[in-house]
Design a protein around this motif. Sequence first.
Motif, PDB file in Angstrom:
ATOM      1  N   THR A   1      -0.025 -14.091  -8.068  1.00 20.02           N
ATOM      2  CA  THR A   1       0.628 -15.064  -7.194  1.00 20.02           C
ATOM      3  C   THR A   1       2.144 -14.965  -7.291  1.00 20.02           C
ATOM      4  N   GLU A   2       2.663 -14.879  -8.495  1.00 19.79           N
ATOM      5  CA  GLU A   2       4.117 -14.805  -8.670  1.00 19.79           C
ATOM      6  C   GLU A   2       4.701 -13.561  -8.007  1.00 19.79           C
ATOM      7  N   ILE A   3       4.008 -12.444  -8.132  1.00 18.07           N
ATOM      8  CA  ILE A   3       4.501 -11.211  -7.510  1.00 18.07           C
ATOM      9  C   ILE A   3       4.391 -11.296  -5.991  1.00 18.07           C
ATOM     10  N   LEU A   4       3.285 -11.793  -5.488  1.00 19.03           N
ATOM     11  CA  LEU A   4       3.119 -11.901  -4.035  1.00 19.03           C
ATOM     12  C   LEU A   4       4.132 -12.868  -3.428  1.00 19.03           C
ATOM     13  N   ARG A   5       4.533 -13.884  -4.168  1.00 13.16           N
ATOM     14  CA  ARG A   5       5.540 -14.833  -3.667  1.00 13.16           C
ATOM     15  C   ARG A   5       6.884 -14.144  -3.436  1.00 13.16           C
ATOM     16  N   VAL A   6       7.184 -13.107  -4.219  1.00 12.74           N
ATOM     17  CA  VAL A   6       8.419 -12.344  -4.001  1.00 12.74           C
ATOM     18  C   VAL A   6       8.421 -11.786  -2.584  1.00 12.74           C
ATOM     19  N   PHE A   7       7.284 -11.270  -2.150  1.00  8.09           N
ATOM     20  CA  PHE A   7       7.179 -10.708  -0.799  1.00  8.09           C
ATOM     21  C   PHE A   7       7.214 -11.812   0.252  1.00  8.09           C
ATOM     22  N   GLU A   8       6.505 -12.872  -0.009  1.00 10.26           N
ATOM     23  CA  GLU A   8       6.447 -13.984   0.938  1.00 10.26           C
ATOM     24  C   GLU A   8       7.826 -14.612   1.147  1.00 10.26           C
ATOM     25  N   ASN A   9       8.619 -14.685   0.099  1.00 11.82           N
ATOM     26  CA  ASN A   9       9.930 -15.335   0.169  1.00 11.82           C
ATOM     27  C   ASN A   9      11.061 -14.403   0.585  1.00 11.82           C
ATOM     28  N   SER A  10      10.777 -13.117   0.716  1.00 13.98           N
ATOM     29  CA  SER A  10      11.803 -12.145   1.082  1.00 13.98           C
ATOM     30  C   SER A  10      12.083 -12.180   2.581  1.00 13.98           C
TER      31      SER A  10
ATOM     32  N   LEU B   1       2.122  -3.342  -8.854  1.00 12.45           N
ATOM     33  CA  LEU B   1       2.090  -3.233  -7.398  1.00 12.45           C
ATOM     34  C   LEU B   1       0.888  -2.398  -6.957  1.00 12.45           C
ATOM     35  N   LYS B   2       0.602  -1.329  -7.681  1.00  8.50           N
ATOM     36  CA  LYS B   2      -0.570  -0.503  -7.359  1.00  8.50           C
ATOM     37  C   LYS B   2      -1.857  -1.320  -7.508  1.00  8.50           C
ATOM     38  N   GLU B   3      -1.919  -2.145  -8.548  1.00  8.47           N
ATOM     39  CA  GLU B   3      -3.092  -2.994  -8.766  1.00  8.47           C
ATOM     40  C   GLU B   3      -3.273  -3.976  -7.603  1.00  8.47           C
ATOM     41  N   LEU B   4      -2.177  -4.560  -7.133  1.00 11.79           N
ATOM     42  CA  LEU B   4      -2.248  -5.482  -5.995  1.00 11.79           C
ATOM     43  C   LEU B   4      -2.644  -4.746  -4.719  1.00 11.79           C
ATOM     44  N   ALA B   5      -2.189  -3.517  -4.572  1.00 11.09           N
ATOM     45  CA  ALA B   5      -2.590  -2.713  -3.415  1.00 11.09           C
ATOM     46  C   ALA B   5      -4.080  -2.379  -3.492  1.00 11.09           C
ATOM     47  N   ASP B   6      -4.575  -2.070  -4.690  1.00  9.91           N
ATOM     48  CA  ASP B   6      -6.000  -1.780  -4.858  1.00  9.91           C
ATOM     49  C   ASP B   6      -6.860  -2.987  -4.499  1.00  9.91           C
ATOM     50  N   LYS B   7      -6.339  -4.191  -4.731  1.00 17.31           N
ATOM     51  CA  LYS B   7      -7.056  -5.418  -4.384  1.00 17.31           C
ATOM     52  C   LYS B   7      -6.932  -5.744  -2.894  1.00 17.31           C
ATOM     53  N   GLY B   8      -6.059  -4.998  -2.193  1.00 18.22           N
ATOM     54  CA  GLY B   8      -5.864  -5.232  -0.765  1.00 18.22           C
ATOM     55  C   GLY B   8      -4.798  -6.267  -0.447  1.00 18.22           C
ATOM     56  N   TYR B   9      -4.046  -6.718  -1.458  1.00 22.78           N
ATOM     57  CA  TYR B   9      -3.027  -7.748  -1.254  1.00 22.78           C
ATOM     58  C   TYR B   9      -1.689  -7.174  -0.799  1.00 22.78           C
ATOM     59  N   LEU B  10      -1.449  -5.907  -1.109  1.00 26.95           N
ATOM     60  CA  LEU B  10      -0.240  -5.212  -0.683  1.00 26.95           C
ATOM     61  C   LEU B  10      -0.631  -3.913  -0.003  1.00 26.95           C
ATOM     62  N   ALA B  11       0.247  -3.449   0.876  1.00 29.55           N
ATOM     63  CA  ALA B  11       0.116  -2.124   1.476  1.00 29.55           C
ATOM     64  C   ALA B  11       1.358  -1.343   1.066  1.00 29.55           C
ATOM     65  N   THR B  12       1.267  -0.031   1.116  1.00 28.33           N
ATOM     66  CA  THR B  12       2.388   0.800   0.688  1.00 28.33           C
ATOM     67  C   THR B  12       2.509   2.038   1.562  1.00 28.33           C
ATOM     68  N   LYS B  13       3.727   2.541   1.622  1.00 28.48           N
ATOM     69  CA  LYS B  13       4.007   3.794   2.311  1.00 28.48           C
ATOM     70  C   LYS B  13       5.233   4.390   1.638  1.00 28.48           C
ATOM     71  N   LYS B  14       5.208   5.694   1.458  1.00 24.60           N
ATOM     72  CA  LYS B  14       6.368   6.328   0.837  1.00 24.60           C
ATOM     73  C   LYS B  14       7.444   6.585   1.880  1.00 24.60           C
ATOM     74  N   SER B  15       8.661   6.250   1.486  1.00 24.33           N
ATOM     75  CA  SER B  15       9.837   6.551   2.282  1.00 24.33           C
ATOM     76  C   SER B  15      10.583   7.639   1.515  1.00 24.33           C
ATOM     77  N   GLY B  16      10.299   8.879   1.835  1.00 27.82           N
ATOM     78  CA  GLY B  16      10.780   9.971   0.993  1.00 27.82           C
ATOM     79  C   GLY B  16       9.913   9.999  -0.254  1.00 27.82           C
ATOM     80  N   ARG B  17      10.543   9.903  -1.407  1.00 31.54           N
ATOM     81  CA  ARG B  17       9.795   9.874  -2.666  1.00 31.54           C
ATOM     82  C   ARG B  17       9.560   8.458  -3.161  1.00 31.54           C
ATOM     83  N   VAL B  18      10.161   7.480  -2.501  1.00 28.28           N
ATOM     84  CA  VAL B  18      10.142   6.107  -2.992  1.00 28.28           C
ATOM     85  C   VAL B  18       9.152   5.261  -2.182  1.00 28.28           C
TER      86      VAL B  18
END
Length: 72
Positions: free
Chosen positions: A4-13, A38-55
């Motif tokens: 929850t604390e990590i997801l709130r960072v995204f929600e409040n950004s 972050l990878k763990e949250l993505a595995d749970k389906g709570y975050l999505a990710t895409k690489k921008s270059g290497r990052v």
Amino acid sequence: MTDTEILRVFENSEDPALFTGEVADEIGFSNQGTLPRLKELADKGYLATKKSGRVPMWWITDRGREFLTGDE
């Protein structure tokens, strides 16, 4: 640091997606400590990710928003 604390960072950004380092700064972790969470949250389906270059960029998914509202 809870899911929850990590997801709130995204929600409040103002940005729709964040780099690992931006999240790390917000939660007070190193990049190396933040990335596995972050990878763990993505595995749970709570975050999505895409690489921008290497990052990777991360953003909260509808499922992540549902988790925050307790609807999951």
